[in-house]
Design an enzyme around this catalytic site. Structure first.
Site, mmCIF file in Angstrom:
data_model
loop_
_atom_site.group_PDB
_atom_site.id
_atom_site.type_symbol
_atom_site.label_atom_id
_atom_site.label_comp_id
_atom_site.label_asym_id
_atom_site.label_seq_id
_atom_site.Cartn_x
_atom_site.Cartn_y
_atom_site.Cartn_z
ATOM 1 N N ASN A 188 32.699 -19.932 33.490
ATOM 2 C CA ASN A 188 33.704 -19.912 32.421
ATOM 3 C C ASN A 188 34.205 -21.281 31.996
ATOM 4 O O ASN A 188 35.323 -21.404 31.486
ATOM 5 C CB ASN A 188 34.892 -19.010 32.786
ATOM 6 C CG ASN A 188 34.456 -17.655 33.287
ATOM 7 O OD1 ASN A 188 34.802 -17.267 34.394
ATOM 8 N ND2 ASN A 188 33.673 -16.943 32.505
ATOM 9 N N GLY A 239 36.458 -13.004 33.189
ATOM 10 C CA GLY A 239 35.755 -14.219 33.575
ATOM 11 C C GLY A 239 34.411 -13.866 34.157
ATOM 12 O O GLY A 239 33.825 -12.870 33.799
ATOM 13 N N SER A 240 33.911 -14.675 35.050
ATOM 14 C CA SER A 240 32.661 -14.359 35.739
ATOM 15 C C SER A 240 32.071 -15.604 36.358
ATOM 16 O O SER A 240 32.336 -16.725 35.931
ATOM 17 C CB SER A 240 31.606 -13.752 34.801
ATOM 18 O OG SER A 240 32.053 -12.546 34.255
ATOM 19 N N ASN A 241 31.234 -15.372 37.367
ATOM 20 C CA ASN A 241 30.354 -16.394 37.917
ATOM 21 C C ASN A 241 28.930 -15.884 37.807
ATOM 22 O O ASN A 241 28.685 -14.682 37.920
ATOM 23 C CB ASN A 241 30.626 -16.646 39.408
ATOM 24 C CG ASN A 241 32.080 -16.922 39.708
ATOM 25 O OD1 ASN A 241 32.701 -17.783 39.091
ATOM 26 N ND2 ASN A 241 32.627 -16.197 40.673
ATOM 27 N N PRO A 264 30.376 -10.791 37.648
ATOM 28 C CA PRO A 264 31.359 -10.711 36.562
ATOM 29 C C PRO A 264 32.733 -10.301 37.072
ATOM 30 O O PRO A 264 32.847 -9.459 37.958
ATOM 31 C CB PRO A 264 30.770 -9.644 35.631
ATOM 32 C CG PRO A 264 29.902 -8.812 36.516
ATOM 33 C CD PRO A 264 29.348 -9.754 37.547
#
Length: 773
Positions: A489, A221-223, A243
């Site tokens: 995501n 996922g990630s921000n 990440p």
């Protein structure tokens, strides 16, 4: 593809075979050299005169820190796990060895490797050749000194450029056929099967695979938040990269700084075997990636010929499936090797996959998978162009032109204060009209299943696209702002609520869908910051490090209300839980109390209750809905009581006490002694997302989550960056740099990332090593 290193003998290693593309590259080879300057935490700053020298330094430094990791991944992508470790064991990603070997033997054929290599420009070839030579030089030195214990074994050998191509192609299909490894390996026509031929081991493997597929976006996922000049405290661009990637194996990031004077100067992180930066910054801009929700493959339902289940009907004509024999060397109980052949069946769309109960191959239908990234030979060129970009426009133009990004979004900022979002990746060209005409609406859009009996249902071809059958970049979502863009995501829809991105193909982005908790947290936090002033570097760091459990704000008041008035006969039994919930600080910090554990258990149980929300999702208010537990509904109250009682039992069974803190439970032990780790499940709206597996004594062992962290802004001189690599630079437990950054992360200590010559040479840990062929 690379010549053997002169002057070194590798005892116990077999002689390398002639590689498919060796003739293409022999004339390109020349001596290489690099200067490796190490600063705090062992981060290498590698300087060379050209790409071959730079690659040499990268491969050498990487092998110093992660020799065993890469050697293990090389075994995997060569389809040799069954040969060395046996067919029934599993990879780090919990893929069955035999299934994994079959996939990679099929994926990485000599022809596929040669085609990929031939498509690379000279710069990329030189980087890869240098990497191989540098890695092999370090391997030779470590072999003389004694290899690290985890890989002091026969499966460690010098690598070739073919191995780097194999590793790259493995990364490409992570968003496609790689998710179907067991279904790929288990596909057999019904006429050759015993009754279903699904033994208990295969059932277990498929169950693990199903769970892994569901976790794909969580594990990768990630921000990311890109703040523009209108909102940033300094009037320039400001980027948070967060990440969420695995803490081990072939997707573990490596931090480094790469320089070719006058041509390249970029710092950030890269995945194993890649001689370039994936996420990072240079003098002019900074960027990050988040795993997208776009579809990178389609399934095609084949209508089989009634006379032969290995033939299918296409436009009314019977077509024979392709048959490719793959052979895997399998280690036997007595240590000998046995070649196990397997036939891989395919249609014109791609390999047949079989998932009993989901994607069955019977006498009527079979399912074939087409992966868009199988033809993506542009991925390395793409990231190298991004690394070299001298403006945000050049950066954006490279993504438009090359279209090499496989399965991620891109967010970037520049020194001028522009903030850019691009949902541009390799996506099958299937619009909503074709999808409606060619798919069964009952299936939905989680898996795209097209009618494989009609040619008209195949992917459209656009002359504007870099590859036949994918969407051109001009028809994919992108947004340039001077306030902010963010992503966690979800689809592209709510990257910035002031400018919704709508009406794209369902394969690219779907609007009007509920947002994930992390996106809701980010949008809510940015809105609050916007109302009170400007966004600072410290604000972006706090988004990760304050570990707010955003979901608690939506449901905790109702949980406490239920505790106060609805317990009845269960009051005494639930008293410890209610006391802990009331005392909990609403965070996933090291000192957060046992109430957080109870909260997780309750929320997990309540996910199955469709009517749990008091306020249901409203597309007109996606940031703040759904919300509230409808405890006034009898079915919700009954389910909540059961969830609370189950949580009490689970916590007791785990041996946790009222005094247990979150830092006592969630740990990382990959470097030896457990280190407490803050953060928690992404589904609870914890920006600092962590994924764990059960460990010893009730502990949870981190396996994926926050990995490479960077916050970058700019001043008149260039980038100002702070960062961390949460799991540290080296995967060798004996290294001094196997736990130092993990300890810093545990303490929330960010580091200034030295970028200029002055900063690098002034670093207290500064050391220099010159390496040459």
């Amino acid at each position: 593809m690379s010549r053997a290193l002169p002057g070194f003998l590798f005892a116990g290693l077999s002689v390398a075979v002639v590689l498919p593309a060796q003739a293409l590259v022999a004339h390109e080879q020349k001596a290489a050299g690099a200067e490796i300057r190490r600063t705090g935490f062992g981060v290498p700053h590698i300087v060379a005169d050209d790409e071959r020298g730079l690659g040499y330094g990268i491969g050498y430094a990487y092998a110093q820190d992660n020799l065993c990791l890469l050697a293990n991944e090389v075994v995997t992508v060569n389809g040799e796990r069954s040969r060395y470790f046996g067919p029934d064991k599993a990879t780090l990603e919990q893929r069955n060895n035999m299934a994994s070997d079959l996939l990679f033997k099929w994926l990485n054929t000599p022809q596929a490797l040669a085609d990929f290599w031939k498509a690379q420009p000279a710069e990329i070839r030189h980087l890869m050749q240098g990497y191989v030579a540098g890695y092999n030089r370090s391997l030779a030195e470590q072999t003389t000194q004694g290899l690290p214990q985890p890989c002091a074994a026969e499966w460690v050998r010098p690598i070739s450029t073919d191995d780097l191509v194999r590793l790259t192609r493995r990364l490409l299909v992570e968003g496609g056929v790689g998710q179907f490894t067991e279904a790929f390996a288990g596909a057999k026509p019904p006429s050759t099967q015993k009754p279903l031929q699904v033994d208990s081991q295969q059932v277990q493997a498929l169950q693990l695979a199903a769970a892994r597929n569901e976790r794909f976006a969580l594990e990768r996922g990630s921000n990311a938040v890109a703040v523009g000049r209108d909102l940033s405290a300094n009037g320039r661009g400001m980027l948070l990269a967060n990440p969420h990637f695995p803490w081990g194996g072939g997707m573990r990031f490596y931090q480094m700084h790469l320089t070719i004077p006058g041509k390249l100067d970029v710092m950030g992180a890269a995945l194993p075997g890649l001689p370039l930066i994936n996420i990072g910054f240079n003098q002019h801009l900074a960027w990050s990636h988040t795993v997208d929700t776009s579809k990178h493959f389609t399934l095609h339902r084949l209508q089989l010929d009634p006379k032969d289940s290995t033939r299918y009907l296409l436009d009314g004509k019977s077509v024979a499936m392709g048959k490719q024999q793959v052979s895997v060397e399998v280690k036997q109980a007595d240590g000998t090797l046995k070649a196990v052949p397997r036939i891989i069946y395919s249609s014109k769309f791609g390999p047949v996959v079989q998932w009993p109960g989901k994607l069955d191959w019977d006498d009527k239908f079979a399912f074939s998978l087409r992966d868009a990234n199988l033809k993506n030979d542009r991925v390395l060129q793409q990231w190298y162009a991004m690394d070299q970009a001298d403006s945000l426009k050049a950066f954006q133009d490279s993504v438009h032109r090359i279209q090499g990004i496989p399965w991620v979004n891109t967010l970037a900022v520049d020194a001028k204060g522009q903030a850019l979002y691009m949902n541009i990746s390799v996506v099958p060209n299937v619009d909503a009209v074709k999808l409606a005409r060619c798919s069964d609406p009952r299936i939905g859009t989680e898996l795209i299943v097209l009618d494989g009996s009609r040619s008209e249902c195949n992917w459209d071809v656009s002359p504007e696209a870099a590859q036949a059958g994918i969407y051109p970049s001009s028809r994919q979502p992108q947004l340039l702002r001077t306030d902010f863009v963010q992503h966690s995501n979800d689809s592209a829809w709510m990257v910035n609520p002031a400018a919704p991105l709508k009406d794209f193909s369902p394969l690219i982005s779907q609007d009007g869908q509920p947002l994930g908790q992390r996106a809701r947290f980010a949008l809510d936090r940015l809105s609050s910051l916007e109302k009170t002033g400007k966004v600072s570097v410290e604000n972006l760091q706090a988004m990760v490090m304050d570990n707010e459990v955003y979901h608690a704000g939506q449901v905790l008041p109702d949980l406490l209300k239920f505790c106060a008035s609805e317990l009845g006969d269960d009051a005494a039994r639930l008293a410890p839980l209610c006391t802990a919930l009331k005392a909990w600080d609403g965070r996933a910090d090291l000192n957060s109390g046992i109430g957080f554990v109870y909260f997780q258990r309750i929320v997990t149980s309540m996910q199955a209750v469709a009517s749990r929300w008091r306020v249901v999702f409203d597309p007109q208010n996606p940031v703040h809905t759904p919300s509230g537990l409808a405890i006034e509904y009898p079915e919700v109250a009954t389910a909540l009581r059961a969830a609370m009682l189950a949580a009490v039992d689970e916590v007791a069974k785990a041996g946790l006490s009222a005094d247990t803190r979150w830092g006592d439970i969630q740990v990382s032990s990959i470097s030896g002694k457990p280190i407490p780790i803050h953060g928690g499940p992404a589904g609870l709206g914890i920006y600092n997302a962590m994924q764990t597996v059960a460990g010893r004594d009730g502990k949870r062992e981190v396996v994926s989550g926050t990995s490479y962290l960077q916050v970058v802004t700019f001043d008149e001189h260039g980038p100002k960056a702070q960062g961390l690599l949460a799991f540290s630079e080296s995967s060798n437990p004996q290294s001094a740099h196997s736990r130092d950054q993990t300890e810093a992360f545990s303490k929330k200590h960010w580091s200034v990332l030295p970028f200029t010559e002055q900063q690098i040479k002034a670093d207290p840990a500064y050391q220099v090593q010159v390496v040459k062929e």
